[in-house]
Write a protein that holds these residues in place. Structure first.
Motif, PDB file in Angstrom:
ATOM      1  N   ALA A 375      10.772  22.761  39.201  1.00 38.50           N
ATOM      2  CA  ALA A 375      12.057  22.230  38.738  1.00 38.50           C
ATOM      3  C   ALA A 375      11.864  21.222  37.620  1.00 38.50           C
ATOM      4  O   ALA A 375      12.663  21.172  36.666  1.00 38.50           O
ATOM      5  CB  ALA A 375      12.812  21.586  39.914  1.00 38.50           C
ATOM      6  N   ARG A 376      10.827  20.415  37.705  1.00 39.17           N
ATOM      7  CA  ARG A 376      10.576  19.401  36.676  1.00 39.17           C
ATOM      8  C   ARG A 376      10.293  20.058  35.326  1.00 39.17           C
ATOM      9  O   ARG A 376      10.843  19.644  34.295  1.00 39.17           O
ATOM     10  CB  ARG A 376       9.408  18.503  37.080  1.00 39.17           C
ATOM     11  CG  ARG A 376       9.128  17.377  36.062  1.00 39.17           C
ATOM     12  CD  ARG A 376       7.876  16.590  36.427  1.00 39.17           C
ATOM     13  NE  ARG A 376       7.967  16.004  37.753  1.00 39.17           N
ATOM     14  CZ  ARG A 376       7.241  16.404  38.805  1.00 39.17           C
ATOM     15  NH1 ARG A 376       6.350  17.396  38.662  1.00 39.17           N
ATOM     16  NH2 ARG A 376       7.386  15.817  39.969  1.00 39.17           N
ATOM     17  N   VAL A 377       9.433  21.056  35.303  1.00 39.40           N
ATOM     18  CA  VAL A 377       9.096  21.715  34.037  1.00 39.40           C
ATOM     19  C   VAL A 377      10.339  22.341  33.420  1.00 39.40           C
ATOM     20  O   VAL A 377      10.624  22.164  32.223  1.00 39.40           O
ATOM     21  CB  VAL A 377       8.005  22.778  34.252  1.00 39.40           C
ATOM     22  CG1 VAL A 377       7.745  23.534  32.939  1.00 39.40           C
ATOM     23  CG2 VAL A 377       6.716  22.148  34.749  1.00 39.40           C
ATOM     24  N   HIS A 378      11.099  23.077  34.226  1.00 37.94           N
ATOM     25  CA  HIS A 378      12.303  23.713  33.698  1.00 37.94           C
ATOM     26  C   HIS A 378      13.325  22.675  33.233  1.00 37.94           C
ATOM     27  O   HIS A 378      14.014  22.874  32.220  1.00 37.94           O
ATOM     28  CB  HIS A 378      12.927  24.613  34.761  1.00 37.94           C
ATOM     29  CG  HIS A 378      12.217  25.922  34.941  1.00 37.94           C
ATOM     30  ND1 HIS A 378      12.143  26.865  33.944  1.00 37.94           N
ATOM     31  CD2 HIS A 378      11.544  26.440  36.008  1.00 37.94           C
ATOM     32  CE1 HIS A 378      11.462  27.927  34.381  1.00 37.94           C
ATOM     33  NE2 HIS A 378      11.093  27.693  35.629  1.00 37.94           N
ATOM     34  N   ALA A 379      13.422  21.558  33.962  1.00 37.81           N
ATOM     35  CA  ALA A 379      14.383  20.516  33.576  1.00 37.81           C
ATOM     36  C   ALA A 379      13.999  19.877  32.252  1.00 37.81           C
ATOM     37  O   ALA A 379      14.861  19.651  31.384  1.00 37.81           O
ATOM     38  CB  ALA A 379      14.460  19.446  34.671  1.00 37.81           C
ATOM     39  N   ASP A 394      20.267  23.146  39.611  1.00 41.57           N
ATOM     40  CA  ASP A 394      21.656  23.491  39.269  1.00 41.57           C
ATOM     41  C   ASP A 394      21.909  23.351  37.772  1.00 41.57           C
ATOM     42  O   ASP A 394      22.534  24.228  37.140  1.00 41.57           O
ATOM     43  CB  ASP A 394      22.619  22.592  40.041  1.00 41.57           C
ATOM     44  CG  ASP A 394      22.709  22.964  41.515  1.00 41.57           C
ATOM     45  OD1 ASP A 394      22.293  24.080  41.870  1.00 41.57           O
ATOM     46  OD2 ASP A 394      23.184  22.132  42.307  1.00 41.57           O
ATOM     47  N   LEU A 395      21.450  22.231  37.202  1.00 46.15           N
ATOM     48  CA  LEU A 395      21.718  21.976  35.788  1.00 46.15           C
ATOM     49  C   LEU A 395      20.930  22.918  34.879  1.00 46.15           C
ATOM     50  O   LEU A 395      21.432  23.352  33.834  1.00 46.15           O
ATOM     51  CB  LEU A 395      21.401  20.516  35.457  1.00 46.15           C
ATOM     52  CG  LEU A 395      22.352  19.492  36.093  1.00 46.15           C
ATOM     53  CD1 LEU A 395      21.826  18.076  35.919  1.00 46.15           C
ATOM     54  CD2 LEU A 395      23.740  19.620  35.472  1.00 46.15           C
ATOM     55  N   VAL A 396      19.703  23.238  35.267  1.00 47.48           N
ATOM     56  CA  VAL A 396      18.916  24.199  34.487  1.00 47.48           C
ATOM     57  C   VAL A 396      19.595  25.564  34.515  1.00 47.48           C
ATOM     58  O   VAL A 396      19.673  26.263  33.487  1.00 47.48           O
ATOM     59  CB  VAL A 396      17.476  24.289  35.034  1.00 47.48           C
ATOM     60  CG1 VAL A 396      16.735  25.470  34.399  1.00 47.48           C
ATOM     61  CG2 VAL A 396      16.715  22.996  34.743  1.00 47.48           C
ATOM     62  N   ARG A 397      20.102  25.963  35.682  1.00 43.57           N
ATOM     63  CA  ARG A 397      20.835  27.234  35.769  1.00 43.57           C
ATOM     64  C   ARG A 397      22.051  27.229  34.838  1.00 43.57           C
ATOM     65  O   ARG A 397      22.300  28.211  34.128  1.00 43.57           O
ATOM     66  CB  ARG A 397      21.274  27.477  37.212  1.00 43.57           C
ATOM     67  CG  ARG A 397      22.217  28.673  37.376  1.00 43.57           C
ATOM     68  CD  ARG A 397      22.722  28.793  38.806  1.00 43.57           C
ATOM     69  NE  ARG A 397      23.334  27.556  39.280  1.00 43.57           N
ATOM     70  CZ  ARG A 397      24.559  27.148  38.967  1.00 43.57           C
ATOM     71  NH1 ARG A 397      25.308  27.865  38.144  1.00 43.57           N
ATOM     72  NH2 ARG A 397      25.039  26.017  39.464  1.00 43.57           N
ATOM     73  N   GLU A 398      22.789  26.118  34.831  1.00 42.52           N
ATOM     74  CA  GLU A 398      23.975  26.033  33.975  1.00 42.52           C
ATOM     75  C   GLU A 398      23.620  26.141  32.500  1.00 42.52           C
ATOM     76  O   GLU A 398      24.415  26.643  31.693  1.00 42.52           O
ATOM     77  CB  GLU A 398      24.702  24.707  34.228  1.00 42.52           C
ATOM     78  CG  GLU A 398      25.380  24.620  35.590  1.00 42.52           C
ATOM     79  CD  GLU A 398      26.015  23.272  35.832  1.00 42.52           C
ATOM     80  OE1 GLU A 398      26.049  22.443  34.875  1.00 42.52           O
ATOM     81  OE2 GLU A 398      26.472  23.022  36.957  1.00 42.52           O
ATOM     82  N   ARG A 399      22.408  25.693  32.147  1.00 39.54           N
ATOM     83  CA  ARG A 399      21.994  25.735  30.739  1.00 39.54           C
ATOM     84  C   ARG A 399      21.215  26.994  30.396  1.00 39.54           C
ATOM     85  O   ARG A 399      20.676  27.117  29.291  1.00 39.54           O
ATOM     86  CB  ARG A 399      21.181  24.480  30.409  1.00 39.54           C
ATOM     87  CG  ARG A 399      21.980  23.198  30.602  1.00 39.54           C
ATOM     88  CD  ARG A 399      21.233  21.974  30.128  1.00 39.54           C
ATOM     89  NE  ARG A 399      21.984  20.754  30.435  1.00 39.54           N
ATOM     90  CZ  ARG A 399      21.668  19.543  30.015  1.00 39.54           C
ATOM     91  NH1 ARG A 399      20.600  19.372  29.225  1.00 39.54           N
ATOM     92  NH2 ARG A 399      22.396  18.498  30.349  1.00 39.54           N
ATOM     93  N   GLY A 406      17.561  33.190  40.638  1.00 40.83           N
ATOM     94  CA  GLY A 406      16.323  32.427  40.746  1.00 40.83           C
ATOM     95  C   GLY A 406      16.564  31.001  41.189  1.00 40.83           C
ATOM     96  O   GLY A 406      15.856  30.473  42.057  1.00 40.83           O
ATOM     97  N   ALA A 407      17.575  30.359  40.602  1.00 39.13           N
ATOM     98  CA  ALA A 407      17.898  28.984  40.977  1.00 39.13           C
ATOM     99  C   ALA A 407      18.355  28.905  42.421  1.00 39.13           C
ATOM    100  O   ALA A 407      17.946  28.008  43.172  1.00 39.13           O
ATOM    101  CB  ALA A 407      18.975  28.430  40.047  1.00 39.13           C
TER     102      ALA A 407
END
Length: 475
Positions: A375-379, A394-399, A406-407
């Protein structure tokens, strides 16, 4: 999970209709209304809009103790702009908000319209656990020893939260709110003992406290961000004593000193803004193993006490620098893949070998940490500032950084593994054993073992995807 447990009930169940007065009403009139209506607070409204709250505590401390006249308008002594909650929220949401802000009265609105007010007494009637009271008691203590006594029931509180049907994520927010409250109280006691700080500072938490994912006492991870007017020769002695006071106090409370020294009382982690910026720049531009290890700690910082602008002066540039540096992200992704879930060929569980934890599963380092790292890397790649793992996903999925499937799979895997650990630790605590992260598969039912394997399988799949996205194989 039981959706009808008291903590999951709509908060509106515990709300009485609002008792209101206009801002120009006198404190004498407010006292009479509170007496007649048998309430402990007045909601102050102007033109139908909530503007403040006047409580029995305000009456004692701001009126009687200050020897003010009974004709004083409540607008002069109320708490303006009170925190409020939507009526659709749960009793848990109310408990968490009241714990975070150390308040005992919470106005409730529905679509912006005032519906009433919930109090700690209402929460007790809803059988909510006593986190709010623990926070209140922490802020009354004058010594770290007194705070340690207040926090002694923490393991029992975690049992009760788990038994009430709360998710591991929600439990993490409650426990972390208590750690925050202990930190803030120690900061205030330090300032009381040493005097006001000579320059502005921001106290930040890292690790599980920073991510709001604590489920029990843990070692402390924190740092101090100082204003750039800081001068070591002039101000160093104060902040050495100040950070020692707080970190030692946390140690007394049960949050033991970090074995690696990642604490504000360590000079390395007590720096002005310009030096923090230089550190993050070096970690991103020169991602050697130590830099990657430190990045995993300090990209999870969360402000606990101090000016938000001071904290963001460090966090904002660091996030932008990381987002723009694809090479750094690739190295961080490879570092994240160092923690592999314990799932072998043919879906068999890979257990620890040798030592006191032989034939057990390491739920933290091989279960939770791989998801936290993912999650940290994707964020960071998506420029997400949140540090809580569920929020990051959640926020990475939204972006668009993760697919919805996957999320969702990672969220579910994280929740199941974390809740399994909470229940394991609760069981050990009830049996009088030291808390740990090592679980014997025999302690799980066949269905639970199957779910755990599924969760580990999700992590392995998402790790493979991470390696592909960031082309880890080319490093």
């Amino acid at each position: 999970m039981n959706q009808q447990t008291p903590l999951r009930a709509r908060v509106f169940r515990g709300v009485r209709p609002p008792v209101t007065l206009p801002p120009d009403a006198s404190v004498r009139e407010a006292a009479r209304v509170m007496r007649d209506e048998r309430v402990s607070c007045i909601l102050v409204t102007a033109a139908g809009t909530l503007t403040g709250i006047f409580t029995d505590r305000d009456l004692r401390n701001r009126v009687v103790a200050a020897d003010l006249d009974g004709t004083t308008p409540i607008a002069q002594v109320m708490s303006p702009g009170p925190v409020s909650l939507e009526a659709r929220a749960s009793a848990f949401d109310a408990m968490l908000l009241m714990s975070r802000h150390n308040i005992r009265h919470l106005p409730v609105t529905r679509d912006g319209v005032l519906e009433g007010c919930i109090t700690t007494t209402n929460l007790v009637r809803l059988q909510a656990p006593s986190a709010v009271y623990l926070v209140g008691d922490l802020h009354k203590q004058e010594t770290a020893e007194g705070m340690a006594a207040v926090l002694r029931p923490l393991p029992e509180l975690v049992w009760r939260l788990a038994d009430a049907g709360l998710s591991a994520s929600n439990i993490g927010h409650v426990v972390s709110a208590l750690t925050d409250a202990a930190t803030v109280r120690l900061v205030r006691l330090a300032e009381k003992a040493l005097g006001p700080a000579p320059v502005p500072y921001a106290w930040a938490a890292a690790g599980s406290q920073g991510r709001q994912e604590q489920t029990a006492f843990s070692d402390q991870d924190n740092c101090l961000i100082l204003d750039d007017t800081y001068d070591e020769a002039v101000h160093g002695a104060y902040f050495t004593a100040f950070t020692r006071f707080v970190c030692d106090g946390l140690n007394v409370c049960g949050y033991v000193h970090c074995p690696g020294g990642t604490m504000a009382m360590t000079p390395t982690w007590r720096l002005p803004v310009r030096e923090w910026k230089a550190l993050f720049r070096r970690w991103v531009e020169e991602p050697d193993p130590k830099a990657l290890m430190l990045s995993s700690i300090f990209f999870d910082l969360r402000l606990v006490r101090g000016p938000k602008a001071l904290f963001e002066a460090v966090q904002g540039p660091a996030l932008e620098r990381a987002r723009q540096n694809r090479a750094f992200l690739a190295h961080l992704a490879r570092h994240a893949l160092g923690h592999q879930p314990p799932l072998g060929f043919f879906r068999h569980l890979v257990l620890e070998r040798g030592g006191e934890n032989a034939n057990k599963l390491d739920l933290k380092h091989k279960g939770l940490i791989p998801i936290i790292d993912l999650a940290r890397v994707h964020a960071l790649a998506a420029g997400v500032a949140a540090v809580n793992t569920q929020e990051r996903l959640d926020l990475v999925r939204e972006r668009g950084g993760l697919s919805p499937e996957g999320a969702a799979n990672l969220r579910d895997a994280l929740e199941f593994i974390a809740l399994t650990r909470v229940r394991h630790q609760a069981r050990r605590s009830r049996e009088g054993q030291a808390l740990d992260n090592f679980l014997a598969p025999a302690d799980l039912s066949p269905l639970e073992r199957s779910y755990l394997k599924d969760a580990f399988g999700v992590v392995k799949t998402m790790q493979s995807a991470l390696a592909h996205v960031f082309q880890v194989g080319r490093l």
